[in-house]
Write an enzyme that holds these catalytic residues in place. Structure first.
Site, PDB file in Angstrom:
ATOM      1  N   ASP A  34       0.846  -1.200   0.000  1.00 33.47           N
ATOM      2  CA  ASP A  34       0.000   0.000   0.000  1.00 33.47           C
ATOM      3  C   ASP A  34       0.879   1.247   0.000  1.00 33.47           C
ATOM      4  O   ASP A  34       2.108   1.170  -0.033  1.00 33.47           O
ATOM      5  CB  ASP A  34      -0.921  -0.007   1.224  1.00 33.47           C
ATOM      6  CG  ASP A  34      -0.139   0.032   2.530  1.00 33.47           C
ATOM      7  OD1 ASP A  34       0.648  -0.892   2.782  1.00 33.47           O
ATOM      8  OD2 ASP A  34      -0.280   0.997   3.298  1.00 33.47           O
ATOM      9  N   GLU A  75       2.625 -10.383  -0.435  1.00 33.85           N
ATOM     10  CA  GLU A  75       2.849  -8.950  -0.295  1.00 33.85           C
ATOM     11  C   GLU A  75       4.327  -8.701   0.004  1.00 33.85           C
ATOM     12  O   GLU A  75       5.080  -9.608   0.356  1.00 33.85           O
ATOM     13  CB  GLU A  75       1.983  -8.359   0.819  1.00 33.85           C
ATOM     14  CG  GLU A  75       1.977  -6.829   0.818  1.00 33.85           C
ATOM     15  CD  GLU A  75       0.921  -6.219   1.732  1.00 33.85           C
ATOM     16  OE1 GLU A  75       0.741  -4.990   1.656  1.00 33.85           O
ATOM     17  OE2 GLU A  75       0.285  -6.968   2.505  1.00 33.85           O
ATOM     18  N   ASP A  81       1.853 -17.309  -6.051  1.00 36.30           N
ATOM     19  CA  ASP A  81       2.335 -16.115  -6.737  1.00 36.30           C
ATOM     20  C   ASP A  81       1.179 -15.461  -7.484  1.00 36.30           C
ATOM     21  O   ASP A  81       1.119 -15.461  -8.712  1.00 36.30           O
ATOM     22  CB  ASP A  81       3.469 -16.489  -7.697  1.00 36.30           C
ATOM     23  CG  ASP A  81       4.077 -15.265  -8.388  1.00 36.30           C
ATOM     24  OD1 ASP A  81       3.868 -14.144  -7.876  1.00 36.30           O
ATOM     25  OD2 ASP A  81       4.742 -15.444  -9.425  1.00 36.30           O
ATOM     26  N   HIS A 119       1.901  -8.743  -4.322  1.00 40.29           N
ATOM     27  CA  HIS A 119       0.839  -7.822  -3.904  1.00 40.29           C
ATOM     28  C   HIS A 119       1.511  -6.481  -3.619  1.00 40.29           C
ATOM     29  O   HIS A 119       1.891  -6.175  -2.492  1.00 40.29           O
ATOM     30  CB  HIS A 119       0.137  -8.366  -2.657  1.00 40.29           C
ATOM     31  CG  HIS A 119      -1.058  -7.552  -2.237  1.00 40.29           C
ATOM     32  ND1 HIS A 119      -2.304  -7.751  -2.759  1.00 40.29           N
ATOM     33  CD2 HIS A 119      -1.176  -6.537  -1.346  1.00 40.29           C
ATOM     34  CE1 HIS A 119      -3.156  -6.893  -2.209  1.00 40.29           C
ATOM     35  NE2 HIS A 119      -2.484  -6.144  -1.346  1.00 40.29           N
TER      36      HIS A 119
END
Length: 582
Positions: free
Chosen positions: A180, A561, A552, A507
């Site tokens: 993020d 992530e 994956d 991710h």
């Protein structure tokens, strides 16, 4: 582009295309990046191995004899494997190991992990917030500025008399935390702290590691330049009116999978917390020591020392202010739903902060507090349990280890705890499936396990090696690195852009949204996680077994992530392993 790192970055996209096709698994599992001439060298062959041969790629001739160490049976899947040793092969070069119809290539080199270590450090630059990454430094991964963070609002949960809710502050710089785009003090402090611990042990290596970032060529090691970029942001997160530190800088909700320049949610600093403030105090005290004589950042040491003392004062006045996001969001708007880094026990933060402040100031009040929070057992450090960062500092500093010419009681106790812990790890290797001291219990697998078990345990083993000089600890740390780099149950090298089979779909918003097929290089993914917390989000795991529970797939935040604390742990481990190669 002429520097080593520029050439490295230019080739990473090509390298990623050489990985095994998705859905295939090599039957010979080994370190896919590189091995040192004098380290232990092993491979694991799925099933029963027939005749095993090793040939030189340069000559085509037999180069070494592989010795079968043992047959191994997985305690969970009951898969049978053969562990073979070829440590007698010490000549640098590229080789191929064959068993039946299966083969795998490997490399031996004096600085086998230097390109990887450089890329892991460079990944921090590639994920900087608040500035453009330029082509001359980032190659194909260059991008415009996103999240300048010069107009951040004080969330109602963070309001103070000097900064009421809605006040505008400037809080630029720093790294994007994980997949993020938010920035979190707890994780940032841990990430900088563990890197600085390794730096203090291996200055000669890190001082010479240049990775082509904008600051390269000044009088400061690139690793310290990169840490400084994040420390600058952290300093903006302290309320100047009371010394408390905001828990995080965040949007109310996670952004979509778009590039930073396309993000438009308002960003806030939210509630101060005891854990964040103590983590901040610890890393600022550590920074004040390490940057004391910096010519490039002459004001940093003094400023960091003042910030650490102010944070300590706030924590003393607010010893149990924990970050509880759901409760906060019920009381204050806008509600916040991003990462929490919540922690309801601050004993470990008190210990780390007090230890660092004692090393900085010599004030016995901090020694007293540290003694009252000293851990009774050793465990590898994580963002949620930072006591071992304090232990590392004690074991590294004569001031705390020695008293009147003899080992102090504190030093003796902590040394004993560390050595006992490391011995318990090493003892499991002889019966392990992959010749590693980690990965032999289901407890070794979970969210972020590759960093929070394999990397940080590897670092702990290196401290044991530095304390005792016993080779078994260095060997064990290298074994953990081998696991991460391919000698494991899935056959993945878990660092993007490296090895013959590495993650292609982490991710990670930057990797997903940039239009480049290959992900950002040098990023360690979380790894096998039998909790599979994302399974309901259209994520498909190939197995339920603890060490095979990895996929994956981009949506898999539970296993695929990336995060700065994981990369920091890997950097700390790899840099130390490289430094040991005299």
């Amino acid at each position: 582009m002429t520097t080593f790192t520029q050439r490295l970055l230019a080739g990473l996209a090509t390298m990623a295309c050489l990985c095994c096709p998705e859905g295939t698994q090599a039957q010979i599992r080994l370190n896919q990046v590189g091995m040192y001439p004098n380290q232990e060298k092993t491979a694991v062959i799925e099933g029963s191995a027939g005749s095993v041969t090793i040939t030189s790629d340069a000559t085509g001739r037999k180069a070494a004899k592989a010795r079968v160490l043992r047959k191994a049976v997985s305690p969970w899947s009951k898969k049978q494997r053969t562990v073979v040793d070829f440590s007698s092969l010490t000549q640098p070069g590229t080789y191929t190991i064959r068993s039946g119809k299966e083969s795998a290539q490997f490399t031996i080199a004096d600085q086998a992990l230097r390109p990887l270590t450089a890329a892991v450090l460079k990944a921090f630059y590639l994920t900087r917030s608040g500035m453009p990454t330029e082509t001359r430094y980032a190659g194909a991964y260059a991008r415009p500025t996103g999240h300048p963070d010069t107009r951040v609002l004080i969330h109602p949960s963070a309001a103070s008399l000097g900064r009421p809710a809605g006040s505008v502050i400037s809080s630029p710089w720093g790294w994007y935390d994980a997949g993020d785009y938010n920035k979190y003090i707890v994780n940032s402090a841990f990430s900088v702290g563990i890197v600085l611990c390794s730096y203090e042990q291996n200055k000669h290596y890190f001082d010479a590691l240049s990775v082509n970032i904008p600051e390269s060529g000044n009088g400061t090691a690139d690793v310290l330049d990169e840490m400084y970029y994040n420390l600058r942001w952290m300093l903006t997160m302290q309320d100047p009116y009371d010394g408390g530190v905001y828990h995080k800088l965040t949007t109310p909700n996670f952004e979509g999978f778009v590039m930073p320049a396309d993000c438009h949610q308002q960003r806030y600093v939210v509630q101060k917390s005891t854990c964040a403030t103590l983590d901040f105090a610890a890393v600022m005290a550590q920074t004040a020591r390490i940057f004391k004589d910096s010519k490039d950042y002459p004001e940093l040491s003094e400023r960091a020392a003042r910030a650490a003392m102010a944070a300590w004062g706030w924590a003393e006045r607010n010893p149990r202010v924990f970050y509880m996001q759901e409760q906060m969001s019920r009381q204050h708007k806008p509600a916040v739903s991003t990462g929490t880094y919540g922690d309801m026990n601050a004993n470990d933060e008190w210990y780390w902060a007090a230890t660092e402040l004692y090393l900085l100031t010599g004030d016995e009040q901090f020694a007293t507090v540290a003694a009252s929070h000293q851990p009774k057992r050793f465990s590898a450090p994580t963002w949620g349990n930072v006591a071992s960062l304090g232990v590392y500092e004690v074991l590294s500093n004569e001031k705390l280890m020695k008293k009147d010419g003899a080992t102090s009681q504190q030093g003796a106790t902590l040394s004993s705890l560390l050595i006992s812990y490391c011995d318990s790890l090493v003892a499991t290797t002889a019966a392990s499936s992959f010749q590693t001291p980690c990965g032999n219990s289901p407890r070794d697998f979970g969210w972020g396990c590759l960093a929070e078990a394999f990397c940080t345990n590897g670092l702990s083993l290196l401290y044991a090696y530095r304390l005792t000089g016993e080779q078994k600890y260095l060997t064990a740390a290298q074994q953990n690195a081998d696991y991460i780099l391919g000698r494991n149950a899935t056959g993945y090298c878990y660092v993007t852009g490296f090895g013959t089979r590495s993650p292609q779909h982490p991710h990670h918003r930057l990797s997903e949204a940039d239009g480049i097929a290959a992900p950002y290089p040098g990023l360690l993914v979380g790894g096998p996680n039998p909790g599979q917390q994302d399974k309901g989000d259209n994520v498909h795991y190939p197995s339920q077994q603890p060490d095979e529970s990895y996929t994956d797939e981009m949506p898999s935040y539970a296993s695929n992530e990336i995060a700065i604390n994981w990369n920091a742990s890997l950097l700390a481990l790899l840099g130390w392993l490289e430094a040991e190669q005299k």
